[in-house]
Motif scaffolding. Sequence first.
Motif, PDB file in Angstrom:
ATOM      1  N   ARG A   1      17.182  88.050  51.614  1.00 37.38           N
ATOM      2  CA  ARG A   1      16.754  88.567  50.311  1.00 37.38           C
ATOM      3  C   ARG A   1      17.004  87.500  49.244  1.00 37.38           C
ATOM      4  O   ARG A   1      18.017  86.814  49.259  1.00 37.38           O
ATOM      5  N   GLY A   2      16.066  87.379  48.305  1.00 36.99           N
ATOM      6  CA  GLY A   2      16.235  86.425  47.211  1.00 36.99           C
ATOM      7  C   GLY A   2      15.062  86.467  46.240  1.00 36.99           C
ATOM      8  O   GLY A   2      14.122  87.254  46.398  1.00 36.99           O
ATOM      9  N   GLN A   3      15.139  85.605  45.255  1.00 42.48           N
ATOM     10  CA  GLN A   3      14.113  85.526  44.219  1.00 42.48           C
ATOM     11  C   GLN A   3      13.132  84.403  44.562  1.00 42.48           C
ATOM     12  O   GLN A   3      13.529  83.303  44.928  1.00 42.48           O
ATOM     13  N   VAL A   4      11.824  84.669  44.411  1.00 45.43           N
ATOM     14  CA  VAL A   4      10.793  83.671  44.708  1.00 45.43           C
ATOM     15  C   VAL A   4      10.737  82.650  43.577  1.00 45.43           C
ATOM     16  O   VAL A   4      10.599  83.004  42.399  1.00 45.43           O
ATOM     17  N   VAL A   5      10.817  81.376  43.931  1.00 42.04           N
ATOM     18  CA  VAL A   5      10.672  80.287  42.952  1.00 42.04           C
ATOM     19  C   VAL A   5       9.835  79.182  43.598  1.00 42.04           C
ATOM     20  O   VAL A   5       9.729  79.089  44.819  1.00 42.04           O
ATOM     21  N   ASN A   6       9.241  78.355  42.746  1.00 38.85           N
ATOM     22  CA  ASN A   6       8.482  77.177  43.191  1.00 38.85           C
ATOM     23  C   ASN A   6       7.373  77.543  44.181  1.00 38.85           C
ATOM     24  O   ASN A   6       7.158  76.856  45.186  1.00 38.85           O
ATOM     25  N   LEU A   7       6.661  78.640  43.909  1.00 39.15           N
ATOM     26  CA  LEU A   7       5.591  79.082  44.791  1.00 39.15           C
ATOM     27  C   LEU A   7       4.429  78.091  44.734  1.00 39.15           C
ATOM     28  O   LEU A   7       3.995  77.681  43.666  1.00 39.15           O
ATOM     29  N   SER A   8       3.916  77.709  45.903  1.00 36.04           N
ATOM     30  CA  SER A   8       2.797  76.769  45.995  1.00 36.04           C
ATOM     31  C   SER A   8       1.728  77.364  46.898  1.00 36.04           C
ATOM     32  O   SER A   8       2.025  77.908  47.969  1.00 36.04           O
TER      33      SER A   8
ATOM     34  N   ALA B   1      22.580  79.390  46.057  1.00 37.38           N
ATOM     35  CA  ALA B   1      21.893  78.600  47.071  1.00 37.38           C
ATOM     36  C   ALA B   1      20.394  78.858  47.016  1.00 37.38           C
ATOM     37  O   ALA B   1      19.906  79.786  46.357  1.00 37.38           O
ATOM     38  N   SER B   2      19.659  77.975  47.729  1.00 38.80           N
ATOM     39  CA  SER B   2      18.208  78.071  47.788  1.00 38.80           C
ATOM     40  C   SER B   2      17.778  77.809  49.230  1.00 38.80           C
ATOM     41  O   SER B   2      18.364  76.976  49.928  1.00 38.80           O
ATOM     42  N   LEU B   3      16.731  78.519  49.695  1.00 31.75           N
ATOM     43  CA  LEU B   3      16.239  78.404  51.064  1.00 31.75           C
ATOM     44  C   LEU B   3      14.731  78.207  51.019  1.00 31.75           C
ATOM     45  O   LEU B   3      14.006  78.990  50.396  1.00 31.75           O
ATOM     46  N   ALA B   4      14.238  77.150  51.693  1.00 30.26           N
ATOM     47  CA  ALA B   4      12.807  76.887  51.770  1.00 30.26           C
ATOM     48  C   ALA B   4      12.155  77.867  52.739  1.00 30.26           C
ATOM     49  O   ALA B   4      12.695  78.160  53.809  1.00 30.26           O
ATOM     50  N   VAL B   5      10.967  78.369  52.361  1.00 32.64           N
ATOM     51  CA  VAL B   5      10.245  79.354  53.168  1.00 32.64           C
ATOM     52  C   VAL B   5       8.803  78.890  53.304  1.00 32.64           C
ATOM     53  O   VAL B   5       8.192  78.417  52.334  1.00 32.64           O
ATOM     54  N   VAL B   6       8.239  79.037  54.502  1.00 32.85           N
ATOM     55  CA  VAL B   6       6.813  78.810  54.716  1.00 32.85           C
ATOM     56  C   VAL B   6       6.243  80.084  55.306  1.00 32.85           C
ATOM     57  O   VAL B   6       6.795  80.663  56.247  1.00 32.85           O
ATOM     58  N   TRP B   7       5.161  80.565  54.703  1.00 31.45           N
ATOM     59  CA  TRP B   7       4.496  81.785  55.167  1.00 31.45           C
ATOM     60  C   TRP B   7       3.089  81.366  55.569  1.00 31.45           C
ATOM     61  O   TRP B   7       2.201  81.178  54.740  1.00 31.45           O
TER      62      TRP B   7
ATOM     63  N   GLU C   1       3.710  99.672  58.583  1.00 31.72           N
ATOM     64  CA  GLU C   1       3.303  99.970  57.210  1.00 31.72           C
ATOM     65  C   GLU C   1       1.814  99.703  57.047  1.00 31.72           C
ATOM     66  O   GLU C   1       1.299  98.667  57.463  1.00 31.72           O
ATOM     67  N   VAL C   2       1.094 100.667  56.435  1.00 36.47           N
ATOM     68  CA  VAL C   2      -0.332 100.528  56.172  1.00 36.47           C
ATOM     69  C   VAL C   2      -0.511 100.193  54.699  1.00 36.47           C
ATOM     70  O   VAL C   2       0.115 100.814  53.827  1.00 36.47           O
ATOM     71  N   TYR C   3      -1.390  99.244  54.378  1.00 40.57           N
ATOM     72  CA  TYR C   3      -1.595  98.842  52.982  1.00 40.57           C
ATOM     73  C   TYR C   3      -3.021  98.352  52.817  1.00 40.57           C
ATOM     74  O   TYR C   3      -3.718  98.022  53.768  1.00 40.57           O
ATOM     75  N   GLU C   4      -3.459  98.340  51.540  1.00 44.48           N
ATOM     76  CA  GLU C   4      -4.826  97.927  51.225  1.00 44.48           C
ATOM     77  C   GLU C   4      -4.946  96.398  51.193  1.00 44.48           C
ATOM     78  O   GLU C   4      -5.889  95.823  51.701  1.00 44.48           O
ATOM     79  N   THR C   5      -4.005  95.737  50.524  1.00 43.06           N
ATOM     80  CA  THR C   5      -4.027  94.274  50.409  1.00 43.06           C
ATOM     81  C   THR C   5      -2.671  93.720  50.782  1.00 43.06           C
ATOM     82  O   THR C   5      -1.655  94.424  50.743  1.00 43.06           O
ATOM     83  N   SER C   6      -2.649  92.448  51.112  1.00 44.32           N
ATOM     84  CA  SER C   6      -1.408  91.782  51.502  1.00 44.32           C
ATOM     85  C   SER C   6      -0.618  91.354  50.266  1.00 44.32           C
ATOM     86  O   SER C   6      -1.187  91.012  49.226  1.00 44.32           O
ATOM     87  N   LEU C   7       0.717  91.386  50.383  1.00 47.73           N
ATOM     88  CA  LEU C   7       1.569  90.912  49.300  1.00 47.73           C
ATOM     89  C   LEU C   7       1.334  89.435  49.014  1.00 47.73           C
ATOM     90  O   LEU C   7       1.635  88.955  47.922  1.00 47.73           O
ATOM     91  N   ALA C   8       0.762  88.720  49.986  1.00 41.09           N
ATOM     92  CA  ALA C   8       0.515  87.287  49.782  1.00 41.09           C
ATOM     93  C   ALA C   8      -0.403  87.035  48.594  1.00 41.09           C
ATOM     94  O   ALA C   8      -0.335  85.982  47.952  1.00 41.09           O
ATOM     95  N   GLU C   9      -1.285  87.985  48.282  1.00 42.46           N
ATOM     96  CA  GLU C   9      -2.224  87.787  47.174  1.00 42.46           C
ATOM     97  C   GLU C   9      -1.551  87.942  45.819  1.00 42.46           C
ATOM     98  O   GLU C   9      -1.976  87.328  44.835  1.00 42.46           O
ATOM     99  N   SER C  10      -0.489  88.769  45.714  1.00 47.84           N
ATOM    100  CA  SER C  10       0.167  89.029  44.431  1.00 47.84           C
ATOM    101  C   SER C  10       1.535  88.376  44.316  1.00 47.84           C
ATOM    102  O   SER C  10       2.210  88.524  43.297  1.00 47.84           O
ATOM    103  N   LEU C  11       1.960  87.660  45.345  1.00 46.68           N
ATOM    104  CA  LEU C  11       3.274  87.033  45.304  1.00 46.68           C
ATOM    105  C   LEU C  11       3.332  86.040  44.142  1.00 46.68           C
ATOM    106  O   LEU C  11       2.407  85.251  43.921  1.00 46.68           O
ATOM    107  N   ALA C  12       4.427  86.064  43.376  1.00 44.11           N
ATOM    108  CA  ALA C  12       4.545  85.203  42.197  1.00 44.11           C
ATOM    109  C   ALA C  12       6.001  84.834  41.994  1.00 44.11           C
ATOM    110  O   ALA C  12       6.921  85.515  42.494  1.00 44.11           O
ATOM    111  N   ASP C  13       6.214  83.743  41.241  1.00 46.50           N
ATOM    112  CA  ASP C  13       7.572  83.318  40.896  1.00 46.50           C
ATOM    113  C   ASP C  13       8.280  84.439  40.158  1.00 46.50           C
ATOM    114  O   ASP C  13       7.707  85.102  39.280  1.00 46.50           O
TER     115      ASP C  13
END
Length: 471
Positions: A28-35, A51-57, A79-91
């Motif tokens: 768990r953590g806060q999203v930063v430096n989204l590219s 601390a900070s942890l690099a993530v690749v999705w 879990e069923v959903y209409e759209t992926s969180l990848a589209e709205s993910l933000a810093d």
Amino acid sequence: MPHVFEVSELTRSVRDVIESEFPFVWVRGQVVNLSRPGSGHLYFSLRDAEASLAVVWFRGAQGGKALAGGGRYDPLTGEVYETSLAESLADGMEVRVAGRLTVYAPRGAYQLVAELVQEVGEGRLWQEFEALKKDLAAKGYFDQGRKRALPRHPTRVAVVTAPTGAAVRDFIRIGRERGHGAAVRVYPTLVQGDAAPVGIVRAMLRAVADDWAEVVVLIRGGGSLEDLWAFNTVEVAKAIFASPLPVVTGVGHEVDVTIADMVADVRAATPSHAAQLLWPERAMLAQRLDDVEMAMGRAASRLLAARERELAVLARGLAWLSPARRLERLEAGLASAAGRLSRAGEGWLGGLSRGLEQTAGRLSRRFGPQSLEARREALSRRAAALENAWKMFEADREHRLALAAARLAGLDPKAPLARGYSLTTLARTGKFLRRAGDARPGDKLDIMVYEGRVRAEVVPDDGAPPSGETA
């Protein structure tokens, strides 16, 4: 001899250990430096207070599985959903990420390969943050024109922060190593939690009411968006905006930007950076002092050189104007003038003697006996010539006078009148009447005859005898 690893060999070994120990983890953590590169993969970091942890999705793991009737579902959670969180993910979003740990060999850094990303509620805080930022921006809270410059080398600084946190310790430690020395008053307050905004506002009001500080510093260590939320409230923003003292904020880490940072006169990246903005390094001050000292030395040398040149000029001028030198110059001038006068006198006397001799010769030649006889003969010839000339002149003038008299008699306007002619003047115009057509019936005529004048009037040509009047 111990085994010496190649870099790639050691990296593979570390990766094997990490992947075997952490085949699947939740973080768990806060999203930063989204590219978001063109490949569709997402790269970001998860961060907390320490601390900070690099993530690749990867793109293939973002969409889940498609359902026959539309929509998608997550195979891990169902879990069923209409759209992926990848589209709205933000810093700034707080998320939970499930995946496996591995080592990215080219950079030698470990990273989390995400299989599932879930929002855990901080999205609401981020939306509130954006809404408040938009509202305060419209009210002019962020305008650069209202922001004030910091005082130069402040000696009285009010610090609003938690009294026992690492932030105030770092600020004071940096402050002791910089500047000329200053007094720091800590106005303690909570910097996290629901009561923090009110405490921050009260501490700032106390700092202003004491009328002691030159600048107010608002600092706090790093944390998540929720931890720093006290600095994203309208109460703190209004207190900073209304502060009569310049306000410096140093909240969180460099990537953390709060509403308080935007309203403050100066935003520092960290609490330590806030101290660096207030006071320059002492080594820099010492270097500047050395520069000033050298510049003063050069200026003093230039000034002394200029004064020495002026003194030399004045000394030469004084020597030129001294009485002894003046007497010497006067004596030299007098001797030169005496020599010139003597030479001029001798030349004048010589010239005068030569002139007298020449004049005596000319007088002798002009007024001697031979000269007088020649003058008498010339005078006699001139007298005879003058007498002949006078006679000829007199005869010529008499002849010219006779011709002029005859010519004058011919030009006498009355001579024709004696022969019966007359001069008629038209009274209307005052001009001589030369043509009958110039006269109109009723015109007055003035007729001059040899003896007298006759006045007449023009009448129509009807056979009546003309009337006239003799003047």
